[in-house]
Write an enzyme that holds these catalytic residues in place. Structure first.
Site, PDB file in Angstrom:
ATOM      1  N   LYS A 182       0.862  -1.215   0.113  1.00 36.38           N
ATOM      2  CA  LYS A 182      -0.067  -0.547   0.506  1.00 36.38           C
ATOM      3  C   LYS A 182       1.113   1.072   0.004  1.00 36.38           C
ATOM      4  O   LYS A 182       0.522   2.283  -1.042  1.00 36.38           O
ATOM      5  CB  LYS A 182      -0.774  -0.168   1.290  1.00 36.38           C
ATOM      6  CG  LYS A 182      -1.365   1.347   1.318  1.00 36.38           C
ATOM      7  CD  LYS A 182      -2.439   1.564   1.076  1.00 36.38           C
ATOM      8  CE  LYS A 182      -3.496   3.235   0.493  1.00 36.38           C
ATOM      9  NZ  LYS A 182      -3.804   3.569   1.456  1.00 36.38           N
ATOM     10  N   HIS A 185       2.005   1.788  -2.962  1.00 32.69           N
ATOM     11  CA  HIS A 185       1.059   2.264  -3.946  1.00 32.69           C
ATOM     12  C   HIS A 185       0.756   3.907  -4.607  1.00 32.69           C
ATOM     13  O   HIS A 185       0.487   4.667  -5.002  1.00 32.69           O
ATOM     14  CB  HIS A 185       0.333   1.470  -3.635  1.00 32.69           C
ATOM     15  CG  HIS A 185      -1.006   1.925  -4.208  1.00 32.69           C
ATOM     16  ND1 HIS A 185      -1.887   3.565  -4.042  1.00 32.69           N
ATOM     17  CD2 HIS A 185      -2.293   2.041  -5.684  1.00 32.69           C
ATOM     18  CE1 HIS A 185      -2.939   3.788  -4.161  1.00 32.69           C
ATOM     19  NE2 HIS A 185      -2.764   3.688  -5.568  1.00 32.69           N
ATOM     20  N   GLU A 189       1.826   6.785  -6.660  1.00 36.30           N
ATOM     21  CA  GLU A 189       0.918   7.779  -6.808  1.00 36.30           C
ATOM     22  C   GLU A 189       1.007   9.274  -6.895  1.00 36.30           C
ATOM     23  O   GLU A 189       0.796  10.301  -7.868  1.00 36.30           O
ATOM     24  CB  GLU A 189      -0.187   7.860  -5.814  1.00 36.30           C
ATOM     25  CG  GLU A 189      -1.770   8.566  -5.799  1.00 36.30           C
ATOM     26  CD  GLU A 189      -2.491   8.470  -4.556  1.00 36.30           C
ATOM     27  OE1 GLU A 189      -2.966   7.244  -4.500  1.00 36.30           O
ATOM     28  OE2 GLU A 189      -2.639   9.332  -4.234  1.00 36.30           O
TER      29      GLU A 189
END
Ligand code: 2AM
Length: 478
Positions: A182, A185, A189
């Protein structure tokens, strides 16, 4: 006890996750430190499913069937520790504590160890997609024991986003693996958004387009390879007019980007692992730079802010920027996946990179068509050295490389900063270069610090006695 699962922490994310779970037919016990948030949830949305309102953690624990699964959705850090500490004495062996907050994976490792000693399972669950995702289907990255995942799987699969019949959730690996993935991720982003921002800046500042015209370009791009949630949202935001002033909305927003820290965590972790995630790092630093208001004011005062006019053909420049954006995006993702592979190796997690790409296709902020290409690349070759050299991405980069260089030249001439575009190209050129000047660096290190070097023509480790007559070379080891 009649609830399948319990959840404590009913701020927006927790409340939406609880509603999502209830809407999918699971009985959920809900609790919040301040009871009014719990009763408000049941008053407003109680008819969406089967909620069991609990006024204390004791009630929450009593309401859930064993082995209990209790989700904690409070602020990352001290609040999570406080709730875990309060909850643990109430639980029985085999129960499962799930932290669905944005924890650092190192905290998850620590908590997992502490709970394992007490015979409990601790799961670090990365949930991406913001408030909307939490309610209607997020992307869910689960880290924890196999047993814990088996218990959670029916709930998690039913609430996750769905792409072509595949739920966007996975058992990533043990302990901190879910929160680690996460974190990366979120780093990706950051890079994605910075690349979009640089594209917008170039189209406005170099090609002289209005925000509405740039919106049209992004809308068109969204119909092709670049199709993604963020590109679509960019078109939408750029078309928005401020209600108060009638100005383009993007012009009334203060240009200092904030961050909650996951980009920084990703970069710090990459430094520890020795993985060059230059795109994510530049994106993180670009946000920091934007926030240095006083330094920016001083520099604006000292130096001209009017960039040199760069003469470009608008239509071809738009195409070049698209190619540069796509190539830079390929680099940023390749770097992010490198980091996941390196982190997995370092911490003994068996992470399926193709599966990571698969569950990011829906629910999360970086959802994009592009991730299907990454999924396919890992399906063809699970032990891939780098995504960059897989046929599809290699072709995208090769086809785009001339445009990529042109765009960066125009940016440099026009004084438009493109740190993510430029560093991604430098990364690509660095990887593909025949000989790197790292040879000189090794020679210098041997000269000033006797750090030794290897040779291109013979095996072994060598040191040159630089201070001695004739600079004799000795072999230090085989
Ligand atoms: P509250 O409504 O009682 O403030 C986001 O802040 C969520 O985390 C809220 O549901 C909040 O509860 C909860 N929270 C924050 N710190 C907490 C703590 N130390 N113990 C329990 N819940 C906490």
């Amino acid at each position: 006890a009649r609830a399948t699962i319990g959840l404590t922490g009913l701020a927006t994310m927790g409340r939406n996750l609880a509603r999502n779970i209830a809407r999918n037919g699971h009985t959920i016990a809900v609790h919040n430190r301040t009871t009014s948030k719990m009763t408000a949830l049941i008053d407003e949305f109680g008819d969406e499913g089967d909620f069991v309102g609990c006024e204390s953690l004791e009630d929450l624990v009593a309401a859930v069937e064993r082995p209990r699964a209790i989700v904690i959705m409070v602020k990352a850090g001290e609040a999570t520790d406080a709730v875990v500490d309060e909850l643990v004495p109430l639980l029985d062996e085999g129960d499962i504590v799930v932290d669905a907050g944005n924890a650092h994976y190192r905290d998850t490792l620590r908590r997992q160890e502490a709970l394992e000693e007490k015979g409990l399972h601790f799961v670090g669950m990365g949930v991406s997609g913001g408030e909307e995702g939490a309610l209607n289907g997020p992307s869910i990255m689960v880290g924890g024991s196999d047993h814990a995942y088996e218990v959670l799987q029916p709930v998690v699969e039913s609430i996750a986003a769905d792409v072509d019949g595949t739920p966007c959730c996975a058992h990533i690996g043990h302990d901190g693996a879910g929160h680690f993935v996460k974190m990366v991720h979120n780093g990706i982003e950051y890079a994605d958004m910075q690349l979009i921002a640089e594209s917008y800046d170039l189209l406005r500042s170099v090609a002289g387009m209005t925000p509405a015209e740039v919106a049209d370009v992004f809308e068109e791009w969204n119909g092709g390879d670049l199709e993604s949630f963020l590109i679509e949202m960019t078109a939408d935001v750029l078309r928005h007019t401020d209600a108060e002033t009638g100005e383009p909305f993007v012009d009334v927003v203060r240009d200092a980007a904030e961050q909650k820290g996951t980009g920084r965590w990703t970069v710090q972790d990459a430094l520890d692992l020795g993985v060059p995630i230059t795109g994510i790092a530049e994106a993180t630093f670009a946000r920091s730079l934007s926030g240095h208001t006083e330094q920016r004011a001083a520099a604006r005062e000292m130096f001209s802010t009017t960039p040199e006019e760069v003469d470009v053909d608008r239509d071809s420049f738009v195409d070049q920027v698209r190619a540069a954006l796509y190539a830079s995006k390929v680099v940023a993702y390749a770097q992010g996946f490198d980091q996941i592979a390196a982190g997995a190796e370092e911490r003994g997690w068996d992470i399926d990179l193709g599966e990571v790409a698969t569950i990011w296709r829906g629910g999360c902020i970086i959802r994009a068509q592009f991730l299907d290409r990454i999924r396919e690349a890992y399906a063809d070759e699970p032990d891939l050295t780098t995504l960059l050299t897989t046929p599809y991405f290699a072709e995208a980069v090769t086809d785009g490389v001339d445009a990529w260089r042109e765009v960066i030249v125009a940016a440099v001439r026009g004084g438009v900063p493109t740190p993510a575009f430029s560093s991604s190209l430098a990364y690509f050129d660095g990887l593909r270069r025949d000989r790197l000047p790292a040879a000189l660096i090794q020679a210098l290190r041997d000269d000033f610090g006797a750090h030794t070097y290897e040779r291109v023509d013979r095996e072994g480790t060598f040191h040159t006695r630089w201070a001695e007559e004739g600079r004799p070379e000795e072999q230090v080891s085989d």
